[in-house]
Design an enzyme around this catalytic site. Structure first.
Site, mmCIF file in Angstrom:
data_model
loop_
_atom_site.group_PDB
_atom_site.id
_atom_site.type_symbol
_atom_site.label_atom_id
_atom_site.label_comp_id
_atom_site.label_asym_id
_atom_site.label_seq_id
_atom_site.Cartn_x
_atom_site.Cartn_y
_atom_site.Cartn_z
ATOM 1 C CE LYS A 142 -3.850 1.793 2.852
ATOM 2 N NZ LYS A 142 -4.606 1.527 4.095
ATOM 3 C CB SER A 152 -8.009 3.146 3.222
ATOM 4 O OG SER A 152 -7.081 2.586 4.124
ATOM 5 C CB SER A 163 -7.926 0.301 6.118
ATOM 6 O OG SER A 163 -8.722 1.459 6.153
#
Lengths: 514, 95
Positions: free
Chosen positions: A106, A181, A205
């Site tokens: 990420k 996310s 997330s």
């Protein structure tokens, strides 16, 4: 890739010998569909080279990421160089435990080899001067980093729609969000664009996108994995964890990233077990708690309810004892979280001032003007909304009513879990109240978006580990995840329950038609 | 509890954000909804409940007070929007 070829590889997941045979008959494009466990076995036997494996991943990214939009950056050159090193390491028997495995992380995790944007215009061209602890660990184990993955800006969101650059598509249905996310991480793993990925989880997330994309996600205990080099959102809640195709792969990645790091003062000096060894226990006598309050959460989709209930039955059939438990303050979790997280965020994000790094507006008259215009044009709407909520809740006259009150109710939420874990070893629950929603469906209504985090937020508030494992599909073909929550530092127990469930079901063998 | 447009504008200034009139309108409505929802915390009796700022209790993480290598100056400055002679440059502070 023609679907037929892919199916041949898929069916062969059961047996490694059969698989090797099939692989040899197949175009090497299909190596990207391997699990980490399978790829390591082939690499160690020298039946597969890290270069071929990495090429198949890079080819897959070129062919499908135009429609999925999971990657913010990709570096084929760097990845292939690392792959060559991995092949040399296998040749001279110095290969690390993840040598030659193509992963992606990420874009909130600092990397010297890639810019690190956090999905924000304000960090669009940020080149970190150091690697995050987890990157040092992965690369030290020989893993290959193919790229950086899309996310909601500064990890604030449940859909990746708050990324400043693009919305990632759900590989199972491109009109749906992949979750967030860490939506880029989950979508990339589900679409076989990397063998595994790292995400970060502040309120769900990792678990929610894993659930929406039909893959396995783990938020470890707070302090289990170093946050050094993780760009901060809400420091008392943030934690890095793996997103993988299978539970065994999740254990393999957690082995690599878990452990004490003196550079993160909240990192816990505590021994890390070999998580692969925790997958071998049967579930006889394991007490699984079913929180009774979760039964009446408004807006839970009946298909999610059914899938989770069926999963619980399967786990009970495997020998576990079900126990009804109570988490009396469940109804206050969203309110507590959406005060505490924005408060911490408003403080953490004060550092983006256009001075030390990141974007700065041009032609500023003076310093204050530069701050104001840099921050309002560099941050997106959701980030600004949360900064304002946090600043308001921390401001004179409101601190006690909001931050103080929320921190007290947080104590009560933690005590709920402590009491629940006196009568059970793990909790079973949904991950999200619905399967992946439509792109655009909730962007105008932040409160509705926040309410969809109801099942995941409490693990962050209590600091406990939580995993998501595929447990079914909706009638529209969208994945549904089962959440397993555990005691502090009991990731091994969660992985074992997830593993036994996975082995008893076939949900993880389904792959999207991308 | 509601939040007025003036309060949103004031808090934005504290947070060093410059909001358009339209953004102030939208935010005061949305943040008003969120704060109204959060007001349900008042239903909970928290008399005598200690606040939690951290879920895992750790005592202070001290280290020995010895100088160690740190990020070198060039690296620390590599992302600066403007720099000169090894320093960060900012627009004039007064005026």
């Amino acid at each position: 890739m023609p679907p037929k070829k892919k199916m041949a590889i898929l069916w062969s997941r059961k047996s490694s010998a059969e698989q090797t045979r099939n692989l040899k008959q197949e175009n090497d494009m299909a190596y990207n569909t391997l699990t980490i466990e399978e790829a390591l076995a082939l690499l160690r036997k020298k039946e597969l080279s890290a270069v071929d494996l990495t090429r198949s991943v890079l080819d897959r990214i070129s062919s499908v990421d135009g429609t999925i939009s999971a990657f913010i950056s990709v570096s084929a050159e760097k990845a292939l160089k690392q792959a060559e090193q991995a092949d040399r390491a296998y040749a001279d028997a110095t290969a690390g435990p993840l040598a030659g495995i193509p992963l992606a992380v990420k874009d909130v995790i600092c990397t010297t080899g890639f810019r690190t944007t956090c999905g924000s215009k304000i960090l669009e061209n940020f080149s970190p001067p150091y690697n995050a602890a987890v990157i040092e660990r992965l690369e030290g184990a020989g893993a290959i980093l193919v790229g950086k993955l899309n996310m909601d800006e500064f990890a604030m969101g449940s859909s990746t729609e708050h990324s400043a650059f693009m919305t990632t598509r759900n590989p199972w249905n491109r009109n749906r969000i992949p979750g967030g996310s860490s939506g880029g991480s989950a979508a990339a793993v589900a679409a076989d664009m990397c063998l595994g990925a790292l995400g970060s989880d502040t309120g769900g997330s990792i678990r929610q996108p894993a659930s929406h994309c039909g893959v396995v996600g783990m938020k470890p205990t707070y302090g289990r994995v170093s946050r050094f080099g993780l760009v901060a959102f809400a420091s008392s809640l943030d934690q890095i964890g793996p997103i993988t195709k299978t539970v065994a792969d999740n254990a393999i990645l957690l082995n690599a990233i878990a452990g004490y790091d003196r550079r993160d003062s909240t990192s816990v000096p505590r021994e890390v077990p070999d998580y692969r060894n925790t997958l071998k226990n049967d579930l006889k006598g394991i007490r699984v708690g079913i929180p009774k309050e979760y039964n009446s959460i408004d807006g839970t989709d009946p298909e999610v309810k059914t899938a989770v209930e069926t999963a619980i039955e399967t786990i009970v059939d495997l020998g576990a004892d079900p126990v009804e438990v109570s988490l009396p303050h469940s109804d206050y979790v969203v309110a507590v979280y959406y005060i505490i997280a924005p408060c911490e965020a408003s403080s953490n994000l004060a550092r983006y001032d256009g001075v030390k790094y990141g974007y700065r507006v041009e032609n500023a008259g003076n310093l204050l003007d530069m701050y104001h215009r840099t921050r309002s044009s560099g941050f997106g709407q959701e980030v600004q909304r949360r900064i304002i909520i946090g600043t308001y809740a921390l401001s004179a006259g409101y601190y006690d009513a909001y931050y103080g009150k929320a921190s007290q109710v947080r104590t009560l939420i933690m005590e709920d879990f402590k009491r629940a874990f006196e009568s059970c070893d793990a909790l079973l629950a949904p991950v999200a109240p619905t399967p992946a929603f439509r792109i655009g469906e909730k962007t105008d209504d932040p409160l509705t978006m926040y309410l969809s985090d109801i099942f995941t937020l409490s693990a962050n508030l209590a600091g406990i580990p939580g995993a998501s494992v595929p447990c079914g599909f909706s009638s529209e073909g969208l994945p549904i995840g089962l959440q397993i929550l555990g005691k502090h530092f009991d990731e091994g127990q969660l992985l074992n329950i997830a593993y036994q469930f996975e082995q008893a079901t076939s949900w993880h063998t389904r792959t999207p038609d991308v | 509890m509601n939040i007025t447009k003036d309060e949103v504008a004031y808090v934005a200034t504290l947070a060093r954000l410059e909001l358009s009139e339209k953004a102030i309108d939208t935010f005061s409505e949305q943040i008003g909804d969120i704060l109204a929802y959060v007001d349900k915390l008042n239903e909970v009796n928290t008399d005598g409940v200690p606040p939690t700022s951290h879920a895992i209790s750790l005592s202070n993480a001290f280290r020995e007070d010895k100088p160690v290598e740190h990020l070198d100056r060039d690296k620390a400055l590599q992302n600066a929007p403007e720099k000169e002679d090894g320093d960060f440059m900012v627009p004039k502070v007064v005026g």
